[in-house]
Design a protein around this motif. Structure first.
Motif, PDB file in Angstrom:
ATOM      1  N   SER A 247      11.931 -18.157  74.507  1.00 40.28           N
ATOM      2  CA  SER A 247      13.263 -18.037  73.927  1.00 40.28           C
ATOM      3  C   SER A 247      14.194 -17.336  74.918  1.00 40.28           C
ATOM      4  O   SER A 247      14.002 -17.429  76.133  1.00 40.28           O
ATOM      5  N   THR A 248      15.193 -16.643  74.445  1.00 40.20           N
ATOM      6  CA  THR A 248      16.160 -16.001  75.334  1.00 40.20           C
ATOM      7  C   THR A 248      15.500 -14.866  76.117  1.00 40.20           C
ATOM      8  O   THR A 248      14.556 -14.231  75.633  1.00 40.20           O
ATOM      9  N   THR A 287      14.475 -22.150  77.631  1.00 35.40           N
ATOM     10  CA  THR A 287      15.787 -22.646  77.225  1.00 35.40           C
ATOM     11  C   THR A 287      16.459 -23.284  78.438  1.00 35.40           C
ATOM     12  O   THR A 287      16.182 -22.919  79.591  1.00 35.40           O
ATOM     13  N   ASP A 289      19.390 -22.664  79.242  1.00 33.50           N
ATOM     14  CA  ASP A 289      20.155 -21.577  79.847  1.00 33.50           C
ATOM     15  C   ASP A 289      19.322 -20.746  80.816  1.00 33.50           C
ATOM     16  O   ASP A 289      19.883 -20.093  81.702  1.00 33.50           O
ATOM     17  N   PRO A 319      12.212 -27.850  79.443  1.00 36.59           N
ATOM     18  CA  PRO A 319      13.200 -27.050  78.708  1.00 36.59           C
ATOM     19  C   PRO A 319      13.754 -27.785  77.487  1.00 36.59           C
ATOM     20  O   PRO A 319      13.626 -28.989  77.340  1.00 36.59           O
ATOM     21  N   TYR A 320      14.398 -27.013  76.621  1.00 36.38           N
ATOM     22  CA  TYR A 320      14.959 -27.540  75.373  1.00 36.38           C
ATOM     23  C   TYR A 320      16.382 -27.020  75.193  1.00 36.38           C
ATOM     24  O   TYR A 320      16.721 -25.972  75.724  1.00 36.38           O
TER      25      TYR A 320
END
Length: 378
Positions: A247-248, A287, A289, A319-320
Motif C-alpha cells: 500500500s502507501t 501502487t 504512485d 502495480p495497481y
C-alpha cells in the motif's frame, strides 16, 4: 449524448485485444495446450491483469466480469476471496457487501447490518462472515461505483456472488475450450482479521488449489496479499507463485500492526525489504504512485528506483490499478471536465510501461492490451 457516457469498447478494439491476448499467452507445446500450466516468467510483458475481471465494463467479481476480461484477451484474471460464516470462500473485494450486492433490499437480512472494526477501521454494513453460503446465494451482484460507471448498472442483478470453487471450475472449462490454461490471480483479503474470527483463509484456499492442480510453481496461478504473513503461510503450503501487495509508503501491513512489527511499506520497498520479500515471494504489487509519484497538482513526476531495485532481487512488479476515467488518471492525462469521461489512458500506460514494470492491473483489459501492443511495437 453527453461526453463520456458511451464507453463500450468498439468491435475492432475488442477483436484486436482478444486476438492479441490469445496469441500473447505464448503456447509453445502440447503440454501447455493440454492445460498443464505455463511458467509465470513466460507470460507476455507487460502482462495485463484483469482487475476484478473487467470492472470497467461489468460489476466486479462476477462470472460475467471474469468472462468479459477473458474474452477481451486479459492475460490473467483477478479474484479477491473472503469467507462465509460456514467457511466457503467467495469472490468479493471486501467482506462488507453493502455496495456490491442487493443485500440492503432483503428485509430478512435487515438485522444483520452492524459495525465491525476491520484492520483498525470501523465499517458499518453487511459482512460475509455473518452469512452462510446458501444465504449469500440469494443475493445478486451490482455495480460498486454507479456514480462513476452508470453504464455498468445495466447489469445490476444479472449475476450471483461466485464462490472461488465456481471460478476454478469456470477457468478449467474455459481452458479446455480454448486449448490453453486460464491464469488466475487470487488475493487473501484481511487474513489476520479472519483468522482471529476462526475463519483462516489460507488453508481452504490451498485445499482448492490442490484440488484443481494450481498448487505448484508452474501453475497458471498467482497468489497475493497485503499481509506478508499470509504469503509466507501460503509459501509453506504450496509453491504457487506469490506476490506481496504494498500500500502507501507510510502505511504498515495489518499483520505487522497486530504483531508489533514497526516496519512500514517504505521499509519493505527498500533494497533490504525487497531482499526479504524475495526470500519467500516472486513479486510485489506496489501502487502506481510508488513507481511514479505525483506532485501536489496530481501530475506525474520522475520514476523512483523501485523497478530497478525489485528487479535486482529477481522480483516481478505488477502495480495497481489503471482505469480509463479522468477521475482515476494522473492530472496530465485527464481530458475535458467530465470526471467520468475517458482521459488519455494510452498516454498514462506509456509512462508507466516505460519504467520497466512487468505488468499492470487494469479495469479495462482491452485498453491495456492495445497499450501493451503499442509499447512492444516501439
Amino acid at each position: 449524448m453527453t461526453q463520456g457516457m458511451d464507453r463500450r469498447p468498439g468491435r475492432r478494439t475488442v477483436l484486436g485485444a482478444a486476438v492479441l491476448g490469445a496469441a500473447a499467452v505464448g503456447l509453445s507445446g502440447t503440454a501447455r495446450a493440454a492445460g498443464h500450466g505455463a511458467p509465470y516468467r513466460e507470460l507476455p510483458v507487460p502482462t495485463v491483469i484483469g482487475h476484478r475481471g473487467t470492472a470497467g465494463y461489468r460489476p466486479e467479481h462476477t462470472i460475467g466480469s471474469y468472462q468479459h476480461a477473458l474474452d477481451l484477451g486479459a492475460h490473467i484474471i483477478e479474484q479477491d476471496v473472503v469467507p462465509t460464516r460456514d467457511g466457503h470462500l467467495i469472490c468479493r473485494h471486501e467482506n462488507d457487501i453493502s455496495a456490491t450486492t442487493d443485500v440492503s433490499a432483503h428485509p430478512e437480512f435487515a438485522d444483520r447490518r452492524t459495525t465491525r472494526t476491520v484492520d483498525g477501521v470501523p465499517v458499518t454494513g453487511w459482512f460475509t462472515e455473518d452469512f452462510t453460503l446458501a444465504e449469500i446465494k440469494t443475493l445478486r451482484a451490482k455495480e460498486r461505483i454507479p456514480g462513476n460507471r452508470q453504464h455498468n448498472t445495466l447489469y445490476d442483478g444479472r449475476w450471483s456472488v461466485p464462490t472461488f470453487a465456481e471460478v476454478l471450475r469456470w477457468a478449467e472449462q474455459e481452458g479446455r475450450k480454448r486449448g490453453r490454461p486460464v491464469w488466475l490471480y487470487t488475493e487473501t483479503k484481511h487474513p489476520t482479521y479472519f483468522r482471529k474470527r476462526g475463519l483462516g483463509l489460507e488453508e481452504p484456499l490451498v485445499a482448492l488449489l490442490r484440488r484443481y492442480g494450481r498448487d505448484h510453481r508452474n501453475s497458471p496461478q498467482f497468489l497475493q496479499s497485503f499481509e506478508p504473513g499470509s504469503i509466507q503461510r501460503l509459501s509453506r503450503l504450496v509453491t504457487t507463485p506469490a506476490v506481496v501487495l504494498l500500500s502507501t509508503p507510510d502505511s504498515r501491513p495489518w499483520d505487522f500492526v497486530e504483531a508489533g512489527d514497526p516496519r512500514t511499506v517504505a521499509d519493505l520497498q527498500s533494497p533490504g525489504g525487497l531482499k526479504w520479500i524475495a526470500s519467500y515471494a516472486q513479486g510485489i504489487g506496489p501502487t502506481l504512485d510508488s513507481v511514479i509519484p505525483k506532485d501536489a497538482a496530481g501530475r506525474l513526476t520522475e520514476p523512483t528506483s523501485l523497478v530497478r531495485d525489485a528487479h535486482a532481487q529477481g522480483l516481478l512488479l505488477h502495480p495497481y490499478t489503471m482505469r480509463n476515467e479522468n477521475t482515476f488518471l494522473p492530472a496530465d492525462f485527464r481530458r475535458g471536465t467530465d470526471p467520468n469521461a475517458y482521459g488519455d489512458a494510452f498516454g498514462a500506460f506509456r509512462a508507466y510501461f516505460a519504467t520497466g514494470i512487468d505488468g499492470v492491473f487494469s479495469d479495462n483489459a482491452d485498453t491495456a492490451l492495445l497499450a501493451a501492443a503499442d509499447f512492444g511495437d516501439r
